[in-house]
Structure formats: structure tokens, C-alpha cells
Design a protein around this motif. Structure first.
Motif, PDB file in Angstrom:
ATOM      1  N   LEU A   4       0.926  -1.150  -0.327  1.00  0.00           N
ATOM      2  CA  LEU A   4       0.146   0.097  -0.079  1.00  0.00           C
ATOM      3  C   LEU A   4       0.858   1.221  -0.073  1.00  0.00           C
ATOM      4  O   LEU A   4       0.419   2.104  -0.898  1.00  0.00           O
ATOM      5  CB  LEU A   4      -0.914  -0.020   1.365  1.00  0.00           C
ATOM      6  CG  LEU A   4      -1.955   1.123   1.398  1.00  0.00           C
ATOM      7  CD1 LEU A   4      -2.782   1.217   0.055  1.00  0.00           C
ATOM      8  CD2 LEU A   4      -2.681   1.009   2.644  1.00  0.00           C
ATOM      9  N   ALA A   5       1.894   1.206   0.792  1.00  0.00           N
ATOM     10  CA  ALA A   5       2.984   2.266   0.852  1.00  0.00           C
ATOM     11  C   ALA A   5       3.704   2.405  -0.569  1.00  0.00           C
ATOM     12  O   ALA A   5       3.677   3.778  -1.078  1.00  0.00           O
ATOM     13  CB  ALA A   5       3.992   1.959   2.049  1.00  0.00           C
ATOM     14  N   ILE A   6       3.904   1.583  -1.124  1.00  0.00           N
ATOM     15  CA  ILE A   6       4.608   1.544  -2.668  1.00  0.00           C
ATOM     16  C   ILE A   6       3.617   2.105  -3.764  1.00  0.00           C
ATOM     17  O   ILE A   6       3.731   3.115  -4.219  1.00  0.00           O
ATOM     18  CB  ILE A   6       4.947   0.201  -3.032  1.00  0.00           C
ATOM     19  CG1 ILE A   6       6.195  -0.230  -2.314  1.00  0.00           C
ATOM     20  CG2 ILE A   6       5.427   0.174  -4.597  1.00  0.00           C
ATOM     21  CD1 ILE A   6       6.399  -1.706  -2.411  1.00  0.00           C
ATOM     22  N   LYS A  25       2.936   5.509  -2.766  1.00  0.00           N
ATOM     23  CA  LYS A  25       4.126   6.558  -3.356  1.00  0.00           C
ATOM     24  C   LYS A  25       4.143   6.633  -4.914  1.00  0.00           C
ATOM     25  O   LYS A  25       4.367   7.751  -5.653  1.00  0.00           O
ATOM     26  CB  LYS A  25       5.495   5.660  -3.145  1.00  0.00           C
ATOM     27  CG  LYS A  25       6.660   6.619  -3.552  1.00  0.00           C
ATOM     28  CD  LYS A  25       7.942   5.602  -3.132  1.00  0.00           C
ATOM     29  CE  LYS A  25       9.336   6.333  -3.613  1.00  0.00           C
ATOM     30  NZ  LYS A  25      10.304   5.547  -3.495  1.00  0.00           N
ATOM     31  N   ASN A  26       3.643   5.610  -5.547  1.00  0.00           N
ATOM     32  CA  ASN A  26       3.492   5.657  -7.010  1.00  0.00           C
ATOM     33  C   ASN A  26       2.387   6.729  -7.446  1.00  0.00           C
ATOM     34  O   ASN A  26       2.627   7.465  -8.320  1.00  0.00           O
ATOM     35  CB  ASN A  26       3.144   4.167  -7.473  1.00  0.00           C
ATOM     36  CG  ASN A  26       4.480   3.278  -7.491  1.00  0.00           C
ATOM     37  OD1 ASN A  26       5.434   3.876  -7.503  1.00  0.00           O
ATOM     38  ND2 ASN A  26       4.029   2.059  -7.626  1.00  0.00           N
ATOM     39  N   LEU A  27       1.226   6.493  -6.764  1.00  0.00           N
ATOM     40  CA  LEU A  27       0.231   7.460  -6.948  1.00  0.00           C
ATOM     41  C   LEU A  27       0.611   9.032  -6.716  1.00  0.00           C
ATOM     42  O   LEU A  27       0.232   9.939  -7.414  1.00  0.00           O
ATOM     43  CB  LEU A  27      -1.365   7.215  -5.936  1.00  0.00           C
ATOM     44  CG  LEU A  27      -1.755   5.803  -6.402  1.00  0.00           C
ATOM     45  CD1 LEU A  27      -2.891   5.594  -5.376  1.00  0.00           C
ATOM     46  CD2 LEU A  27      -2.434   6.116  -7.718  1.00  0.00           C
ATOM     47  N   THR A  28       1.387   9.248  -5.711  1.00  0.00           N
ATOM     48  CA  THR A  28       1.642  10.428  -5.301  1.00  0.00           C
ATOM     49  C   THR A  28       2.938  11.003  -6.311  1.00  0.00           C
ATOM     50  O   THR A  28       2.825  12.282  -6.886  1.00  0.00           O
ATOM     51  CB  THR A  28       2.705  10.477  -3.817  1.00  0.00           C
ATOM     52  OG1 THR A  28       1.884  10.042  -2.837  1.00  0.00           O
ATOM     53  CG2 THR A  28       2.996  11.983  -3.681  1.00  0.00           C
ATOM     54  N   GLU A  29       3.739  10.197  -6.982  1.00  0.00           N
ATOM     55  CA  GLU A  29       4.571  10.594  -7.926  1.00  0.00           C
ATOM     56  C   GLU A  29       3.692  10.839  -9.212  1.00  0.00           C
ATOM     57  O   GLU A  29       4.183  11.686 -10.045  1.00  0.00           O
ATOM     58  CB  GLU A  29       5.717   9.495  -8.215  1.00  0.00           C
ATOM     59  CG  GLU A  29       6.538   9.242  -6.959  1.00  0.00           C
ATOM     60  CD  GLU A  29       7.582   8.049  -7.228  1.00  0.00           C
ATOM     61  OE1 GLU A  29       7.259   7.198  -8.056  1.00  0.00           O
ATOM     62  OE2 GLU A  29       8.537   7.790  -6.486  1.00  0.00           O
ATOM     63  N   ALA A  30       2.781  10.053  -9.674  1.00  0.00           N
ATOM     64  CA  ALA A  30       2.038  10.146 -10.776  1.00  0.00           C
ATOM     65  C   ALA A  30       1.280  11.512 -10.675  1.00  0.00           C
ATOM     66  O   ALA A  30       1.130  12.360 -11.536  1.00  0.00           O
ATOM     67  CB  ALA A  30       1.042   9.080 -10.828  1.00  0.00           C
ATOM     68  N   TYR A  31       0.707  11.816  -9.399  1.00  0.00           N
ATOM     69  CA  TYR A  31       0.049  13.061  -9.248  1.00  0.00           C
ATOM     70  C   TYR A  31       1.056  14.314  -9.416  1.00  0.00           C
ATOM     71  O   TYR A  31       0.536  15.303 -10.045  1.00  0.00           O
ATOM     72  CB  TYR A  31      -0.633  13.078  -7.794  1.00  0.00           C
ATOM     73  CG  TYR A  31      -1.166  14.454  -7.258  1.00  0.00           C
ATOM     74  CD1 TYR A  31      -2.334  15.219  -7.965  1.00  0.00           C
ATOM     75  CD2 TYR A  31      -0.127  15.429  -6.413  1.00  0.00           C
ATOM     76  CE1 TYR A  31      -2.615  16.227  -7.321  1.00  0.00           C
ATOM     77  CE2 TYR A  31      -0.702  16.516  -5.932  1.00  0.00           C
ATOM     78  CZ  TYR A  31      -1.977  16.967  -6.669  1.00  0.00           C
ATOM     79  OH  TYR A  31      -2.293  18.052  -6.161  1.00  0.00           O
TER      80      TYR A  31
END
Length: 289
Positions: free
Chosen positions: A172-174, A177-183
Motif C-alpha cells: 500500500l505504501a508503494i 508513493k506511485n500515486l503521489t509521484e503520478a500526481y
């Protein structure tokens, strides 16, 4: 001294207390290192073994933990690190009980000469989202019996449940993180697009202003030219009209000089108009560059 093994209720109580301490310790764990430390501290009070090995197979990840001689080791390993008999357990699910001990299981853990009549136990436990392969090496000094399997299952369930919890939190943390980077990437792209649109709008505005200014200059040239040309042209038209009212000699003597003067004046005006227009056109082209 009273033999504890002969007092079943006392033995159950001790086992229950040991398991409760183990389970509480596992429940408080927040990472794999803490799980390993709890196992290292408490498992020796619950189960007798020379080597205890657990493989938790989940999706593409194989988590392996081994405890032996007071030491513990754990890591994520590839499929190649799973022993052949463990693959058989995974495929068939048939429990293993054998005196044939693989060298690979003993390597860097215990010498074969230290074992007295060793026995290797093996089980495959199917869980909802993973499969757990458990290997337990015992001998006459550290005995394990069928009656110990139930407590072993409780231990496995406890460790596997906590591992899944930690694993899911990690995944979930990964993902977060991926969603945050995508955002952040999308946000950056939007800012870049907004900057491009803003620059384009500024360029359009500048070009619009430039065109308006050019049109203004052209209108000024047109108005100026019309005014300057109109006056001598009107005089020429007047002289032409008078030519119909006078005789040739009079026209030649009185009107012709005026006509020539006006024509020369018109020629000068036209030259000025052409020169002015040429300068403005050159200036407008220079602005475009």
C-alpha cells in the motif's frame, strides 16, 4: 521434584502462557526484523527443533525465515532458493517425514555429526492469499512429535497473519508513493501546459496589438496620402473643366503654366507618398522579424 510432563493441566498452562507471550509479541511487531526477534526469543519455549524453516510464498515474493542454534535469518528470495522437497510439498500438499536430510538445509547452520537420529518434518499450509511451507528438523536431543503439530500450526498462523499485514502495508505504501509521484507528474505537466497556454496567449495578444498598430499606421498613410494627393488632383480637374470654356490661346497662355505647376506638385506628392509607404513597409517587416 514433580515431573511437569506428567501434569497435563500444568503443561497446558505453561504452553498457553508461552504462546500468549509469543502471540502478543508478534501482534506488536511493525516490521520483519521485529518478527524475527520475537521468534528468536520465544519459539524455543514452544517447540523443540534443531532447524525451523518457513517459506511464505505470496504472488512473486518468497519470504524465507530460518531459526537454528539460537540464530535467526530471514530475507526475500527467488524461486531458485526453495528446496526441491519444498517444491514437492507446494505441489502435492502431502506432509513430509523423512530421515533423509538435504545438505543444503544444514549448510552453515549445523554439522551433520552433531545430529543424533535426525528427522525432517514438512508441511504445506494453504492460506487465502499465500502458501506456507514449513520445515522442522528434530533429533533425539530436540524431539518433536505429532502432538506438537497443533501448537506449530498456531505459530505458523500467527507469523503468517502478521507477515501478510506488514506485506500489505508495504504494498500500500508503494502504491501510495506511485500515486503521489503520478500526481506530482500530472501536476507538473498541467503547470507546463498552463505556462505554454499563457505564453501562447501573450504571443497572440502581442501579435494582435502589432497587427492593430500596423493597421493604424496603414490607415494613417492612406488618410495622409488621400489628403495630400486630393488637393493638386482637384486643381487639375478644375483646370481641365476651364479648358472647355476658354479658347486655345488663352488656355495655353494662362492655364497651361498652372497645369504644369500643379502636375509637378502632384508628382512631388506622389513621390513623397511612395517614399513614406516604402519606409513604413520596411519598418513593419522589420518588426515581424
Amino acid at each position: 521434584m514433580q515431573d511437569i510432563s506428567s501434569n497435563t493441566s500444568q503443561l497446558y498452562r505453561i504452553t498457553y502462557e508461552a504462546y500468549s507471550k509469543f502471540a502478543n509479541g508478534i501482534n506488536r511487531c511493525s516490521n520483519l526484523e521485529e518478527i524475527a526477534n520475537v521468534c528468536k526469543t520465544n519459539l524455543k519455549y514452544l517447540i523443540n527443533f534443531r532447524i525451523l524453516r518457513m517459506c511464505i510464498i505470496r504472488e512473486k515474493d518468497n519470504f524465507i525465515v530460518e531459526q537454528f542454534s539460537g540464530n535467526i535469518w530471514y530475507d526475500f528470495e527467488s524461486e531458485t532458493e526453495i528446496f526441491p522437497y519444498e517444491r514437492d510439498l507446494k505441489e502435492t500438499g502431502i506432509p513430509l517425514l523423512t530421515g533423509s536430510i538435504p545438505d543444503k538445509l544444514l549448510k552453515n547452520k549445523i554439522e551433520r555429526s552433531e545430529l543424533f537420529d535426525p528427522v525432517l518434518w514438512g508441511w504445506a499450509f494453504d492460506k487465502t492469499d499465500s502458501k506456507v511451507i514449513v520445515s522442522l528438523l528434530a533429533d533425539q536431543h530436540m524431539t518433536f512429535s505429532v502432538g506438537d503439530i497443533d501448537i506449530l500450526k498456531l505459530v505458523v498462523d500467527c507469523i503468517q497473519s502478521k507477515f501478510n499485514e506488514i506485506y500489505l502495508k508495504k504494498q500500500l505504501a508503494i502504491q501510495n508513493k506511485n500515486l503521489t509521484e503520478a500526481y506530482e507528474t500530472i501536476k507538473l505537466k498541467n503547470e507546463q501546459i498552463e505556462t505554454i497556454v499563457k505564453n501562447q496567449q501573450q504571443t497572440i495578444n502581442k501579435r494582435t496589438e502589432s497587427i492593430a498598430e500596423k493597421n493604424k499606421k496603414l490607415l494613417h498613410i492612406s488618410a495622409l496620402n488621400a489628403h495630400n494627393v486630393r488637393e493638386p488632383l482637384s486643381r487639375i480637374q478644375g483646370i481641365v473643366q476651364l479648358a472647355e470654356l476658354v479658347d486655345t490661346e488663352t488656355f495655353k497662355i494662362e492655364m497651361m503654366p498652372k497645369l504644369e505647376s500643379t502636375v509637378n506638385e502632384l508628382d512631388v506628392v506622389l513621390k513623397e507618398v511612395v517614399e513614406m509607404a516604402s519606409k513604413e513597409i520596411v519598418a513593419l517587416k522589420a518588426e515581424e522579424l
